[in-house]
Design a protein around this motif. Structure first.
Motif, short mmCIF file in Angstrom:
data_model
loop_
_atom_site.label_atom_id
_atom_site.label_comp_id
_atom_site.label_asym_id
_atom_site.label_seq_id
_atom_site.Cartn_x
_atom_site.Cartn_y
_atom_site.Cartn_z
N LYS A 2 0.86 -1.20 0.00
CA LYS A 2 0.00 0.00 0.00
C LYS A 2 0.89 1.24 0.00
O LYS A 2 1.83 1.33 0.80
CB LYS A 2 -0.87 -0.01 1.25
CG LYS A 2 -1.89 1.11 1.27
CD LYS A 2 -2.53 1.26 2.63
CE LYS A 2 -3.84 0.53 2.74
NZ LYS A 2 -4.56 0.89 3.99
N ILE A 3 0.60 2.17 -0.91
CA ILE A 3 1.43 3.37 -1.04
C ILE A 3 0.59 4.62 -0.80
O ILE A 3 -0.50 4.76 -1.36
CB ILE A 3 2.11 3.44 -2.43
CG1 ILE A 3 3.03 2.23 -2.61
CG2 ILE A 3 2.89 4.75 -2.59
CD1 ILE A 3 3.89 2.24 -3.85
N LEU A 4 1.10 5.49 0.06
CA LEU A 4 0.47 6.80 0.26
C LEU A 4 1.09 7.75 -0.75
O LEU A 4 2.31 7.98 -0.75
CB LEU A 4 0.71 7.26 1.70
CG LEU A 4 -0.03 8.52 2.17
CD1 LEU A 4 -0.13 8.52 3.70
CD2 LEU A 4 0.64 9.81 1.71
N VAL A 5 0.25 8.28 -1.65
CA VAL A 5 0.71 9.19 -2.70
C VAL A 5 0.23 10.59 -2.33
O VAL A 5 -0.98 10.80 -2.17
CB VAL A 5 0.13 8.79 -4.07
CG1 VAL A 5 0.52 9.80 -5.15
CG2 VAL A 5 0.60 7.39 -4.47
N VAL A 21 -2.62 1.35 -9.28
CA VAL A 21 -3.85 0.59 -9.05
C VAL A 21 -4.15 -0.33 -10.23
O VAL A 21 -4.37 -1.54 -10.06
CB VAL A 21 -5.04 1.57 -8.80
CG1 VAL A 21 -6.37 0.81 -8.79
CG2 VAL A 21 -4.84 2.30 -7.47
N LYS A 22 -4.16 0.24 -11.44
CA LYS A 22 -4.65 -0.54 -12.60
C LYS A 22 -3.62 -1.52 -13.14
O LYS A 22 -3.94 -2.65 -13.49
CB LYS A 22 -5.06 0.41 -13.73
CG LYS A 22 -6.41 1.04 -13.46
CD LYS A 22 -7.04 1.80 -14.61
CE LYS A 22 -6.25 1.88 -15.88
NZ LYS A 22 -6.85 2.69 -16.91
N PRO A 45 -10.67 6.72 -13.72
CA PRO A 45 -10.37 5.32 -14.05
C PRO A 45 -10.11 4.43 -12.83
O PRO A 45 -10.14 3.21 -12.96
CB PRO A 45 -9.11 5.43 -14.92
CG PRO A 45 -9.14 6.81 -15.50
CD PRO A 45 -9.78 7.66 -14.45
N VAL A 46 -9.84 5.03 -11.65
CA VAL A 46 -9.57 4.19 -10.46
C VAL A 46 -10.49 4.52 -9.28
O VAL A 46 -10.44 3.81 -8.26
CB VAL A 46 -8.10 4.32 -9.99
CG1 VAL A 46 -7.14 3.76 -11.02
CG2 VAL A 46 -7.73 5.76 -9.64
N SER A 47 -11.29 5.57 -9.39
CA SER A 47 -11.97 6.06 -8.17
C SER A 47 -12.94 5.05 -7.56
O SER A 47 -13.19 5.08 -6.36
CB SER A 47 -12.66 7.39 -8.45
OG SER A 47 -13.56 7.23 -9.52
N LEU A 51 -9.04 -0.73 -4.35
CA LEU A 51 -7.64 -0.50 -3.98
C LEU A 51 -7.33 0.99 -3.78
O LEU A 51 -6.26 1.34 -3.30
CB LEU A 51 -6.70 -1.04 -5.08
CG LEU A 51 -6.60 -2.55 -5.22
CD1 LEU A 51 -5.78 -2.92 -6.46
CD2 LEU A 51 -5.96 -3.16 -3.97
N TYR A 52 -8.27 1.86 -4.19
CA TYR A 52 -7.99 3.30 -4.16
C TYR A 52 -8.79 4.00 -3.06
O TYR A 52 -9.97 3.73 -2.89
CB TYR A 52 -8.38 3.91 -5.53
CG TYR A 52 -8.30 5.41 -5.55
CD1 TYR A 52 -7.10 6.07 -5.70
CD2 TYR A 52 -9.46 6.18 -5.39
CE1 TYR A 52 -7.03 7.47 -5.70
CE2 TYR A 52 -9.41 7.57 -5.39
CZ TYR A 52 -8.19 8.20 -5.55
OH TYR A 52 -8.12 9.56 -5.54
N SER A 53 -8.12 4.88 -2.31
CA SER A 53 -8.87 5.73 -1.37
C SER A 53 -8.29 7.14 -1.39
O SER A 53 -7.15 7.36 -1.82
CB SER A 53 -8.84 5.16 0.04
OG SER A 53 -7.51 5.12 0.52
#
Ligand code: NAD
Ligand code: TYD
Length: 355
Positions: A2-5, A21-22, A45-47, A51-53
């Motif tokens: 898990k990566i915090l961007v 994510v994709k 595309p990922v919202s 896996l996305y928050s």
């Protein structure tokens, strides 16, 4: 993983979120304040992907950032949030010092506490990846060799000085407190979802609408152009496989003068969508007053990341530019609201005077 961007709603950050994510199936926690440069539509595309928050949060608040780290438990941080436009830094440097210097300090302090609380494999795995720019190396004369990771820092603009400061802080936090950091310094990015105040989208959309194409000075300044999706892949590689304490230069091996870039955009648009009057869009080029302190040239030697991590840019500039222009033609719903809102103000290419 898990990566915090941070800055994941910006141009490069959103490409990183989409790639992680994709393409890689990595969980992403996007932390972004949503400044003028942010656009949550870039994350469509990922919202909806589990896996996305997203956390709407200012990086300049270390307590709030630490709380997010403690609750989300990321394996790594990729720090992209910044003020990124040189012209804005000349008009108003304060926010650049606040966000790029103090914001990075705040991120480092939060990461220092979070990392000190980790144990075992989670502590060994943790990385703080700081994303920076080739502009920290300053003005490269036309006859000098490319920037390497050991080129001395010599930033020229308030923007590049703020980024250079942040790089120094990141190295100091590694040296002094042992935080496992990696850094990368990249050249000018281009590609889909870029805010239309930067050269390539600005010129593309002005050319589409028959507006003047502002070229600073004589247009002979040189930049090294890197496609944002190639950059996102490089960043994921550095974050996960870069050596602690090292920096990696990321470039496109695509040096072009600004005038050559603008002419290429005109020619591609003329081919993809000829003007109703049939005239060439090069007629719209307008040489305007130069940017103060305008660096002549930036150019990256990316042989270290190529040799050590096996990354290499995958597109030629001509392919990438044609794809990018096609993307802007097909995605007016993304850029039209930004243009309508910002043309009410003084930005988006209306700031300089014709010479
Ligand atoms: P951008 O301006 O498109 O996006 C920046 C993002 O950071 C925005 O979403 C914004 O809302 C967010 N942000 C700004 N201040 C914040 C704050 N205080 N708290 C939380 N979020 C905040 O920038 P970009 O072009 O995507 O650049 C990303 C990074 O890459 C920056 O660090 C920049 O210096 C670096 N970089 C960019 C380029 C380029 O060509 N675009 C080249 C070299 C390096
Ligand atoms: P920009 O996209 O602002 O990136 P940077 O300043 O970080 O390199 O500009 C790229 C180059 O294009 C830079 O040399 C300045 C020039 N430029 C113009 O000639 N006209 C413009 O309207 C803009 C925005 C930039």
């Amino acid at each position: 993983m898990k990566i915090l961007v941070t800055g994941g709603a910006g141009f490069i950050g959103s490409a990183v979120c989409r790639h992680l994510v994709k393409d890689l199936g990595t969980a992403v926690v996007n932390v972004d304040k949503l400044t003028y440069a942010a656009n949550l539509d870039s994350l469509k595309p990922v919202s909806e992907n589990p896996l996305y928050s997203f956390h709407r949060q200012d990086i300049c608040d270390p307590e709030a950032i630490l709380a997010i780290m403690r609750s989300e438990k990321p394996d790594a941080v990729m720090h992209l949030a910044a003020e990124s436009h040189v012209d804005r830094s000349i008009d108003g440097p304060a926010i650049f010092i606040e966000t790029n210097v103090m914001g990075t300090y705040s991120m480092l302090e939060a990461a220092r506490t979070y990392w000190s609380e980790l144990e075992g494999p989670a502590r060994d795995r943790f990385r703080f990846h700081h994303i920076s720019t080739d502009e920290v190396y300053g003005d490269l004369p036309f006859d000098e060799s490319l920037f390497t990771e050991t080129t001395p820092y010599a930033p020229s603009s308030p923007y590049s000085a703020s980024k250079a400061s942040s790089d120094h802080l990141v190295r100091a936090w590694n040296h002094t407190y042992g935080i496992p950091v990696v850094l990368s310094n990249c050249s000018n990015n281009y590609g889909p979802y870029q805010f239309p105040e930067k050269l390539i989208p600005l010129v593309t959309l002005n050319a589409l609408e028959g507006k003047p194409l502002p070229v600073y000075g004589k247009g002979d300044n040189v930049r090294d152009w890197l496609h944002v999706e190639d950059h996102a892949k490089a960043l994921a590689t550095v974050a996960t496989r870069g050596e602690i304490g090292h920096s990696y230069n990321v470039g496109g091996r695509c040096e072009r003068t600004n005038l050559a870039v603008v002419e290429a955009i005109c020619d591609i648009l003329d081919a993809q969508l000829p003007r109703p009057d049939g005239l060439p869009r090069r007629n719209l080029i307008s040489f305007v007053t130069d940017r103060p302190g305008h660096d002549r040239r930036y150019a990256i030697d990316c042989s270290k990341i190529e040799a050590e991590l096996g990354w290499t840019p995958s597109r030629t500039f001509e392919e990438g530019l044609a794809d990018t222009i096609r993307w802007y033609l097909a995605n007016e719903d993304w850029w039209r609201p930004i243009r309508d809102k910002n043309y009410a103000g003084q930005r988006l290419g209306t700031g300089s005077t014709k010479t």
